[in-house]
Motif scaffolding. Structure first.
Motif, PDB file in Angstrom:
ATOM      1  N   SER A 215      39.075  12.932 -34.926  1.00 42.23           N
ATOM      2  CA  SER A 215      39.795  14.056 -35.548  1.00 42.23           C
ATOM      3  C   SER A 215      39.123  15.404 -35.296  1.00 42.23           C
ATOM      4  CB  SER A 215      39.899  13.818 -37.066  1.00 42.23           C
ATOM      5  OG  SER A 215      38.617  13.832 -37.661  1.00 42.23           O
TER       6      SER A 215
ATOM      7  N   PHE B 182      32.276  11.930 -42.886  1.00 40.79           N
ATOM      8  CA  PHE B 182      33.254  10.878 -43.191  1.00 40.79           C
ATOM      9  C   PHE B 182      34.568  10.958 -42.422  1.00 40.79           C
ATOM     10  CE2 PHE B 182      30.779  11.379 -47.218  1.00 40.79           C
ATOM     11  CZ  PHE B 182      30.178  10.128 -47.211  1.00 40.79           C
ATOM     12  N   ALA B 183      34.859  12.075 -41.748  1.00 38.09           N
ATOM     13  CA  ALA B 183      36.174  12.200 -41.109  1.00 38.09           C
ATOM     14  C   ALA B 183      36.312  11.208 -39.953  1.00 38.09           C
ATOM     15  CB  ALA B 183      36.375  13.630 -40.612  1.00 38.09           C
ATOM     16  N   PRO B 184      37.556  10.782 -39.666  1.00 37.49           N
ATOM     17  CA  PRO B 184      37.784   9.895 -38.522  1.00 37.49           C
ATOM     18  C   PRO B 184      37.183  10.492 -37.256  1.00 37.49           C
ATOM     19  CG  PRO B 184      39.810  10.158 -39.803  1.00 37.49           C
ATOM     20  CD  PRO B 184      38.801  11.108 -40.379  1.00 37.49           C
TER      21      PRO B 184
ATOM     22  N   ARG C  72      33.221  16.463 -44.071  1.00 39.73           N
ATOM     23  CA  ARG C  72      33.991  16.254 -42.842  1.00 39.73           C
ATOM     24  C   ARG C  72      33.111  15.648 -41.754  1.00 39.73           C
ATOM     25  NH1 ARG C  72      37.524  20.233 -38.789  1.00 39.73           N
ATOM     26  NH2 ARG C  72      38.434  18.420 -37.729  1.00 39.73           N
TER      27      ARG C  72
END
Lengths: 415, 415
Positions: free
Chosen positions: B79, B74-76, B71
């Protein structure tokens, strides 16, 4: 697996196939994953791919075989109704936010073997009841969802009892990777071709509009009504949220809605059934007017009876599915003791809840309307295998004429 | 570990100590456990013991280092405020039902090393904010709760970098078992003795009613007020639910409430601090009127600054704790890069929220009353180590006279 690819690379390819073909996850969707703790190596790859595709949140609801068994074995006998409802709330919130759902199965088929079946049955009932709001949404294809498998040591031991643990692990992963086309040079393209092939079979059967199917094989003499408006489904589906997804990996089946009021005769299971941590073996069911009137099992008959006694809908059928005995999974020639695999090796039917999307317009109906159209409602949806290389199936048309659908377990028509 | 005891037997003994001494779990209590997936072998033993003691439900909220890192990596980037609030709801429901809480720490101290610190900081803020309702209840000892450790491969590698993985695993488990007295012939009796010894130290300090402590060591010249009514605590505590429990295992500390308005001078950390998956190293803090006015760090200064900038309470202190440098953990002579261990090897203080139970009658006060009595409120509670074999501490009485409390890192009084 080509020799120069590491297990980690295969997990990464598997994760791609799950996220891109299985879920077809879209940017901004949150993703809920239900999975056992021992799958973490795969789950990390799935989380990576999901976040790279723009998932807003990957929320993992982990379970643990050992903790589940500890409860069934040692918890106070009056505590069966204690249920972590917040887990269901979490899934419903992910769904509300437009999310997708992934379930990873890797459980020990004998997990609760030898424990107090009365208490285990009550725990199972509490699970069915509390989980029903999620099941209802998923089973009408409101969202994109997917069920896949991962290696578990106890599961591998069960499938490959004659191998050492490391070999059994390798063989089970290999079976999973091959069955889900991850070993193909281009897995995504291989899935596209496979889905097209399943679609041709379902289109053929759809055009036939059979009013019933008639089954004959050793131990089985059985007929099953198909209601007007039944819809054959295979490969992938369009969710209410507009996303085309593939609900099971592997999937080799073409399935539709049976009429809850029309099932007659006796059907013998050809595979053991893993239900709630116990294997039900050598069993048959006898139907009258769509209703199970007799169950017989060589092992764990009381658990089978508990299943059927869950609710009225558990005495009737909710799915009928056709799979040739020579399917890539059937050809392996061994049992997986796991429905996701075994149901793709054999024709099967399911006790309990029907999928709304297997009836044309089914999503729009009230429960009562769905039931009077032939659909079934239940807390359960339990597939069990009835196919074999000795099974013949006929399609029966409205005028009573019969056409071969399967002969000796294989398709009896070309597409 | 005696040679004839297997690792599995040691895990079982550890689970007994955790459930019986740490939590002192009572029949009928549900238990919430927060833990990483790689601790499942221990968690299964804990679940077994808890159910055998009559737990109505053991609800495990698993996390996974790899999923957390995926997370953060790589998460936006927009977010960060997506938060699985249902996890907190679940803990609050367990608390409402009269339950207990266990936290198992086993995290990689460098888990989020090298990632975007801005995004990591925002995730950390969301965690602090959403978790605050649980933290508030736990930190006033409303329920019996406990924090313990378990082996993690990345953590073991960090603590024992010169050993092979299997050896590092054995050494870290051994350190955990020894520090928690699981290797004693009768661990329960050993804990009773240990708690009595800590109690004698806290009774001595309680009788002194010092108005401040004064610290001197290389890099540290610091004084810290103790408000009227401060209460010294050590070993175990009485929860509001009437259960006596031991909140940390291991525990070697005697601690109380510092006055949020009275801290002066500079204090140098003697250990690195693992905060939110990153190590802050070689740092010092300078205080005026109780408030941090300057931070300095050789590594990850920006993360330290984010911590202090969280809220007003994060610029002030909420705990002062005394541990001799020769404590069983200090004597090991190596860093654990984990607060649960390192804080029991060294005198320490905590940035952020104070424990209500360290002020006599503190549980009854409003936040405003607690703060004007010297207590601190914050989303954070972050201990950091300031003790060493070179530290002298004086107790300062109301009339300004000084008495030695510690000399060269050791207790300067007998009990």
């Amino acid at each position: 697996m080509s020799s120069n690819e590491t297990h980690q690379q295969m997990l990464a390819k598997y994760a791609e196939v799950i996220v891109k073909i299985g879920l077809n996850l879209r940017a901004g969707q949150p993703l809920s994953i239900r999975t056992p703790t021992h799958t973490s190596a795969l789950v990390r790859e799935i989380a990576r791919v999901a976040y790279q595709k723009g998932a807003s949140l990957v929320d993992v609801l982990w379970s643990d075989d050992g903790v589940s068994r500890a409860r069934a074995e040692f918890a106070p006998r009056d505590s069966h109704d204690e249920y972590p409802v917040w887990q269901v709330d979490g899934m419903l919130k992910i769904i509300e936010k437009g999310g997708a759902m992934l379930t990873i199965v890797a459980v020990d088929p004998d997990l609760l073997n030898g424990l107090d079946t009365g208490f285990v049955g009550k725990l199972q009932q509490a699970q069915l009841k509390n989980f029903d709001p999620v099941r209802t949404i998923v089973m009408r294809n409101a969202i994109n969802w997917c069920v896949v498998a991962a290696y578990g040591s106890a599961w591998a031991r069960k499938v490959f009892p004659d191998f050492k643990p490391a070999q059994a692990e390798e063989k089970l992963w290999q079976a999973i990777f091959e069955s889900t086309r991850v070993t193909e040079p281009d897995p995504i393209a291989a899935w596209d071709r496979h889905i097209q092939n399943l679609r041709k079979r379902s289109d053929y059967l759809q055009a036939k509009k059979y009013s019933a199917l008639s089954y004959k094989s050793p131990g089985t003499d059985f007929s099953l009504g198909l209601p007007p408006g039944h819809k054959w489904v295979g490969g992938n589906s369009l969710a209410e949220n507009g996303i085309v997804f593939t609900a099971n990996m592997p999937t080799e089946e073409i399935f539709t809605l049976p009429d809850r009021h029309r099932a007659e005769g006796t059907v013998a299971a050809t595979f053991p059934l893993s239900y709630g941590g116990n294997l039900i073996e050598d069993f048959s069911l006898t139907f009258e007017n769509g209703c199970i009137v007799k169950v017989n099992a060589g092992k764990n008959q009381s658990i089978l009876q508990q299943l059927v006694d869950t609710d009225e809908g558990s005495t009737r059928l909710g799915e009928v599915s056709l799979v040739p005995a020579s399917s890539p999974i059937g050809k392996r020639g061994y049992l997986f003791y796991n429905t996701l695999f075994d149901e793709n090796a054999s024709c099967h039917i399911a006790i309990g809840r029907a999928y709304r999307f297997t009836l044309i317009g089914g999503e729009e109906l009230t429960d009562e309307e769905f039931m009077s159209a032939g659909g079934n409602i239940s807390l359960n949806h339990v597939d069990f295998m009835i196919g074999s290389g000795k099974m013949d199936i006929d399609g029966i048309k409205d005028d009573g004429t019969r056409e071969p659908v399967m002969r000796s377990g294989e398709w009896a028509f070309d597409v």
